[in-house]
Design a protein around this motif. Structure first.
Motif, PDB file in Angstrom:
ATOM      1  N   PHE A 189      -5.072   3.639   9.478  1.00  0.00           N
ATOM      2  CA  PHE A 189      -4.012   4.566   9.079  1.00  0.00           C
ATOM      3  C   PHE A 189      -2.653   3.894   9.220  1.00  0.00           C
ATOM      4  O   PHE A 189      -2.349   3.320  10.269  1.00  0.00           O
ATOM      5  CB  PHE A 189      -4.116   5.852   9.900  1.00  0.00           C
ATOM      6  CG  PHE A 189      -5.408   6.565   9.610  1.00  0.00           C
ATOM      7  CD1 PHE A 189      -5.472   7.521   8.608  1.00  0.00           C
ATOM      8  CD2 PHE A 189      -6.584   6.207  10.259  1.00  0.00           C
ATOM      9  CE1 PHE A 189      -6.678   8.129   8.277  1.00  0.00           C
ATOM     10  CE2 PHE A 189      -7.789   6.803   9.940  1.00  0.00           C
ATOM     11  CZ  PHE A 189      -7.835   7.771   8.943  1.00  0.00           C
ATOM     12  N   VAL A 190      -1.875   3.976   8.142  1.00  0.00           N
ATOM     13  CA  VAL A 190      -0.581   3.281   8.075  1.00  0.00           C
ATOM     14  C   VAL A 190       0.488   4.237   7.566  1.00  0.00           C
ATOM     15  O   VAL A 190       1.534   3.809   7.071  1.00  0.00           O
ATOM     16  CB  VAL A 190      -0.688   2.033   7.149  1.00  0.00           C
ATOM     17  CG1 VAL A 190      -1.747   1.059   7.660  1.00  0.00           C
ATOM     18  CG2 VAL A 190      -1.010   2.411   5.698  1.00  0.00           C
ATOM     19  N   ARG A 198      -7.018   9.442  -0.636  1.00  0.00           N
ATOM     20  CA  ARG A 198      -6.313   8.622  -1.633  1.00  0.00           C
ATOM     21  C   ARG A 198      -6.988   8.712  -2.999  1.00  0.00           C
ATOM     22  O   ARG A 198      -8.198   8.592  -3.094  1.00  0.00           O
ATOM     23  CB  ARG A 198      -6.328   7.147  -1.207  1.00  0.00           C
ATOM     24  CG  ARG A 198      -5.365   6.799  -0.131  1.00  0.00           C
ATOM     25  CD  ARG A 198      -5.422   5.313   0.139  1.00  0.00           C
ATOM     26  NE  ARG A 198      -6.732   4.887   0.691  1.00  0.00           N
ATOM     27  CZ  ARG A 198      -7.054   3.628   0.981  1.00  0.00           C
ATOM     28  NH1 ARG A 198      -6.180   2.652   0.760  1.00  0.00           N
ATOM     29  NH2 ARG A 198      -8.220   3.327   1.485  1.00  0.00           N
ATOM     30  N   GLY A 199      -6.220   8.878  -4.030  1.00  0.00           N
ATOM     31  CA  GLY A 199      -6.796   8.936  -5.367  1.00  0.00           C
ATOM     32  C   GLY A 199      -7.052  10.363  -5.827  1.00  0.00           C
ATOM     33  O   GLY A 199      -7.259  10.604  -7.019  1.00  0.00           O
ATOM     34  N   THR A 220     -10.278  11.001  -8.603  1.00  0.00           N
ATOM     35  CA  THR A 220     -10.978   9.778  -8.204  1.00  0.00           C
ATOM     36  C   THR A 220     -12.347  10.104  -7.619  1.00  0.00           C
ATOM     37  O   THR A 220     -13.354   9.475  -7.967  1.00  0.00           O
ATOM     38  CB  THR A 220     -10.110   8.986  -7.205  1.00  0.00           C
ATOM     39  OG1 THR A 220      -8.885   8.659  -7.858  1.00  0.00           O
ATOM     40  CG2 THR A 220     -10.795   7.717  -6.740  1.00  0.00           C
ATOM     41  N   TYR A 250      -9.964   7.804 -13.866  1.00  0.00           N
ATOM     42  CA  TYR A 250      -9.656   7.282 -12.533  1.00  0.00           C
ATOM     43  C   TYR A 250      -8.148   7.175 -12.388  1.00  0.00           C
ATOM     44  O   TYR A 250      -7.432   7.023 -13.377  1.00  0.00           O
ATOM     45  CB  TYR A 250     -10.189   5.852 -12.383  1.00  0.00           C
ATOM     46  CG  TYR A 250     -11.610   5.735 -11.894  1.00  0.00           C
ATOM     47  CD1 TYR A 250     -11.883   5.715 -10.528  1.00  0.00           C
ATOM     48  CD2 TYR A 250     -12.660   5.597 -12.793  1.00  0.00           C
ATOM     49  CE1 TYR A 250     -13.185   5.572 -10.081  1.00  0.00           C
ATOM     50  CE2 TYR A 250     -13.968   5.453 -12.344  1.00  0.00           C
ATOM     51  CZ  TYR A 250     -14.225   5.445 -10.986  1.00  0.00           C
ATOM     52  OH  TYR A 250     -15.510   5.308 -10.545  1.00  0.00           O
ATOM     53  N   MET A 251      -7.672   7.212 -11.177  1.00  0.00           N
ATOM     54  CA  MET A 251      -6.247   6.986 -10.956  1.00  0.00           C
ATOM     55  C   MET A 251      -5.889   5.526 -11.267  1.00  0.00           C
ATOM     56  O   MET A 251      -6.629   4.609 -10.921  1.00  0.00           O
ATOM     57  CB  MET A 251      -5.890   7.278  -9.501  1.00  0.00           C
ATOM     58  CG  MET A 251      -4.417   7.133  -9.238  1.00  0.00           C
ATOM     59  SD  MET A 251      -3.969   7.785  -7.627  1.00  0.00           S
ATOM     60  CE  MET A 251      -4.650   6.523  -6.572  1.00  0.00           C
ATOM     61  N   HIS A 252      -4.783   5.329 -11.947  1.00  0.00           N
ATOM     62  CA  HIS A 252      -4.314   3.961 -12.150  1.00  0.00           C
ATOM     63  C   HIS A 252      -3.116   3.657 -11.244  1.00  0.00           C
ATOM     64  O   HIS A 252      -3.273   3.155 -10.151  1.00  0.00           O
ATOM     65  CB  HIS A 252      -3.968   3.725 -13.625  1.00  0.00           C
ATOM     66  CG  HIS A 252      -5.195   3.588 -14.460  1.00  0.00           C
ATOM     67  ND1 HIS A 252      -5.752   2.384 -14.780  1.00  0.00           N
ATOM     68  CD2 HIS A 252      -5.995   4.527 -15.012  1.00  0.00           C
ATOM     69  CE1 HIS A 252      -6.852   2.578 -15.483  1.00  0.00           C
ATOM     70  NE2 HIS A 252      -7.017   3.880 -15.652  1.00  0.00           N
ATOM     71  N   ASP A 253      -1.925   4.039 -11.663  1.00  0.00           N
ATOM     72  CA  ASP A 253      -0.733   3.600 -10.928  1.00  0.00           C
ATOM     73  C   ASP A 253      -0.041   4.729 -10.175  1.00  0.00           C
ATOM     74  O   ASP A 253       1.000   4.527  -9.574  1.00  0.00           O
ATOM     75  CB  ASP A 253       0.287   2.989 -11.902  1.00  0.00           C
ATOM     76  CG  ASP A 253      -0.316   1.839 -12.664  1.00  0.00           C
ATOM     77  OD1 ASP A 253      -1.375   1.353 -12.259  1.00  0.00           O
ATOM     78  OD2 ASP A 253       0.295   1.431 -13.661  1.00  0.00           O
ATOM     79  N   GLU A 254      -0.649   5.911 -10.184  1.00  0.00           N
ATOM     80  CA  GLU A 254       0.074   7.083  -9.683  1.00  0.00           C
ATOM     81  C   GLU A 254       0.148   7.162  -8.165  1.00  0.00           C
ATOM     82  O   GLU A 254       0.905   7.958  -7.624  1.00  0.00           O
ATOM     83  CB  GLU A 254      -0.604   8.374 -10.181  1.00  0.00           C
ATOM     84  CG  GLU A 254      -0.712   8.493 -11.691  1.00  0.00           C
ATOM     85  CD  GLU A 254      -2.027   7.910 -12.225  1.00  0.00           C
ATOM     86  OE1 GLU A 254      -2.646   7.079 -11.526  1.00  0.00           O
ATOM     87  OE2 GLU A 254      -2.412   8.280 -13.330  1.00  0.00           O
ATOM     88  N   GLY A 255      -0.626   6.380  -7.463  1.00  0.00           N
ATOM     89  CA  GLY A 255      -0.746   6.540  -6.007  1.00  0.00           C
ATOM     90  C   GLY A 255       0.552   6.303  -5.261  1.00  0.00           C
ATOM     91  O   GLY A 255       1.416   5.547  -5.704  1.00  0.00           O
ATOM     92  N   PRO A 278       2.254   4.781  -1.915  1.00  0.00           N
ATOM     93  CA  PRO A 278       1.903   3.859  -0.825  1.00  0.00           C
ATOM     94  C   PRO A 278       1.961   4.553   0.537  1.00  0.00           C
ATOM     95  O   PRO A 278       2.752   5.467   0.739  1.00  0.00           O
ATOM     96  CB  PRO A 278       2.988   2.782  -0.894  1.00  0.00           C
ATOM     97  CG  PRO A 278       3.662   2.943  -2.204  1.00  0.00           C
ATOM     98  CD  PRO A 278       3.483   4.378  -2.601  1.00  0.00           C
ATOM     99  N   ARG A 279       1.140   4.115   1.421  1.00  0.00           N
ATOM    100  CA  ARG A 279       1.136   4.553   2.833  1.00  0.00           C
ATOM    101  C   ARG A 279       1.094   6.066   3.000  1.00  0.00           C
ATOM    102  O   ARG A 279       1.828   6.654   3.777  1.00  0.00           O
ATOM    103  CB  ARG A 279       2.329   3.932   3.559  1.00  0.00           C
ATOM    104  CG  ARG A 279       2.244   2.404   3.507  1.00  0.00           C
ATOM    105  CD  ARG A 279       3.296   1.721   4.299  1.00  0.00           C
ATOM    106  NE  ARG A 279       3.204   2.059   5.717  1.00  0.00           N
ATOM    107  CZ  ARG A 279       3.986   1.511   6.632  1.00  0.00           C
ATOM    108  NH1 ARG A 279       4.913   0.642   6.274  1.00  0.00           N
ATOM    109  NH2 ARG A 279       3.862   1.847   7.888  1.00  0.00           N
ATOM    110  N   CYS A 332      -1.705   7.541   3.952  1.00  0.00           N
ATOM    111  CA  CYS A 332      -2.578   7.833   5.094  1.00  0.00           C
ATOM    112  C   CYS A 332      -2.760   6.600   5.959  1.00  0.00           C
ATOM    113  O   CYS A 332      -2.070   5.624   5.782  1.00  0.00           O
ATOM    114  CB  CYS A 332      -3.945   8.357   4.623  1.00  0.00           C
ATOM    115  SG  CYS A 332      -4.879   7.213   3.626  1.00  0.00           S
TER     116      CYS A 332
END
Lengths: 325, 325
Positions: free
Chosen positions: A53-54, A213-214, A218, A315-320, A322-323, A325
């Motif tokens: 976790f970050v 995530r995703g 996803t 699927y998710m591409h670039d939408e995520g 960062p950090r 979780c």
């Protein structure tokens, strides 16, 4: 008082950190022995998992990195049909962090562990250069109560249940980073009750996954791919809170790709779908559960709404973010 | 090609990283299912442990962070009398690292896992801002072959064996950071053979510990404290290579406080000490094994040399090197 590099050297200062904070909150017979490994007993097959976790910020409405670290690993065990039993914790701490901050995080981990009925039985602490950040790995083992639950087990005709509102966790982190003034709270929670109630009531569960995530998109794509089947989802059935819906409209985000930390899907036979829904709704953290779709003979994920018609959910591409979780 | 933040979002890019590198090297039936937890079978009591690795530099003579991460956790399981069976791996990767670097690290982990006969069954990958660094958590479970091995089990009269030369790993890291031109190589290695040979030959082992951060001095103090006994060590018996000895003289370091990553102590009954020594010497990574001292009625750690006489050997205070493992 702040952490400095010397707290990571394995000597007296590391030992103080362990005793003054970690043992204080996590105390149990196995951990307190401070051996090189914990020795534990587990019955039958074992579920074994790990997660680091970050998340940034470390504290957020509804939780913090510590609660997240316990719930995340507990949920990965639960959705495999296992009762979470024991966790290990690995802290990577940046110098400069306040000891009080670590104290709060450890307290929060201990409370989450208590709710999920898991014991923290082994740990490790490292210190690195930096500016007061912290990363936490939790690994866990659980006793498999219900074998054969797998992402590759779904069959055409099965029904997909979602345990509650989408997007809460990601919307919370995003709101914090953008200093937005809203009432969104992370859904970070252990899913042990929902899962154990489904198992106790003899629901034949094909597959469960927590949504992280995703996002849901996803998870559904992974499921379709692993089970070599199609997925049909009713978009109008997807539960999303008004607050998260408003945020998504404002920022042009799609809750289908946003992370939760206390939501799951379960795929069950059509025959048991209504019973399973009822169990979910009556379990802690499941009151907004919905039947959201079905497994089909096809491939990929198809999503349909009255307004927009049908489209393929990729699927998710670039939408995520960062950090998250 | 380099890692960027998008590799951590849980979508398509994370999936590529997992499949193109991690599955390529770690491939096995359990891992390849990519479920939320690995499902495994383990007989009897379980040893369960965790360790995070933040060593800098990432690559060094004799190993790298990947080999270290596998050996470290394998050794923590082994010294509790367990046969290491399954590992999980959590990667925290800084953006900017070359994919080739991750490839090399994963390859090195796979080779170490093969030697130690453990399978990597679950993993997690996160990406954070930074400058191309990497942190690795490994957690592991093993089957307890020999119960009752504990740091609190030592009894007056018992004999302490050391499996080989002190200080090699720390001397290697230090030499790399200071750009020193010497032939020192890290001792990073799995201790599974030594431990399994001792168990196979029915040695009654009171306690084993691998020597890492804090060095032999810290291990012996922990042992004296947990077993409520004293420890007498013969300094002249301690094996240290000429290269490490020279480095220590030059930098005024004490090998007693320096980290190894492939050395251990074992405490056995006096009656079996010579047999145990013989087994260690004939095991892989044990050829320089020595009997270095005994457990006494007293308290604390006393060290004696012909030249310097006797003195108390304290816990490590400030001598530790940051990010040694």
């Amino acid at each position: 008082m702040r952490i400095d590099m010397i707290h990571g050297n394995g000597g007296k200062q590391t030992s103080s950190l362990i005793n003054d904070i970690f043992i204080k909150y996590f105390s149990n017979k196995v951990l307190n022995r401070l051996e090189d490994s914990a020795i534990v007993s587990v019955k039958g097959k074992i579920a074994f998992t790990t997660d680091s976790f970050v998340v940034s910020p470390i504290f957020f409405p509804g939780g913090d990195i510590g609660k997240l670290a316990v719930c995340g690993t507990v949920n990965d065990l639960s959705v495999m049909g296992a009762t979470p039993k024991y966790l290990t914790v690995g802290f990577i701490i940046e110098e400069g962090i306040e000891l009080d901050t670590i104290d709060k995080i450890a307290n929060s981990m201990a409370m989450a562990a208590k709710e999920a009925r898991v014991k923290i039985v082994a740990g490790d602490t490292k210190v690195i250069e930096g500016t007061g950040g912290i990363y936490i790995n939790t690994s866990g083992i659980g006793e498999v109560e219900k074998a054969g639950i797998s992402i590759s087990n779904c069959k055409p005709g099965d029904v997909i249940l979602l345990s509650g509102n989408l997007g809460d966790h990601q919307a919370t982190i995003l709101s914090q980073r953008m200093n937005m003034d809203n009432k969104i709270i992370s859904d970070c929670a252990p899913l042990t009750s929902i899962v154990q109630n489904l198992i106790k009531e003899s629901i034949t569960i094909r597959c469960m996954r927590d949504i992280t995530r995703g996002g849901l998109a996803t998870v559904l794509n992974e499921l379709a791919s692993a089970s070599k089947c199609g997925v049909d989802i009713e978009e109008d059935e997807l539960p999303v809170s008004k607050e998260v819906r408003d945020l998504c409209t404002e920022l042009e985000l799609d809750p289908l790709y946003m992370a939760n930390e206390g939501k799951m899907i379960a795929v069950v036979s059509k025959r048991q779908a209504m019973k399973a829904l009822d169990i979910m709704k009556n379990s802690r953290y499941g009151k907004n559960a919905k039947i959201i779709g079905t497994i089909t003979e096809g491939s990929g994920v198809m999503i349909t709404s009255k307004q927009k018609g049908s489209r393929i959910l990729e699927y998710m591409h670039d939408e995520g973010l960062p950090r998250i979780c």
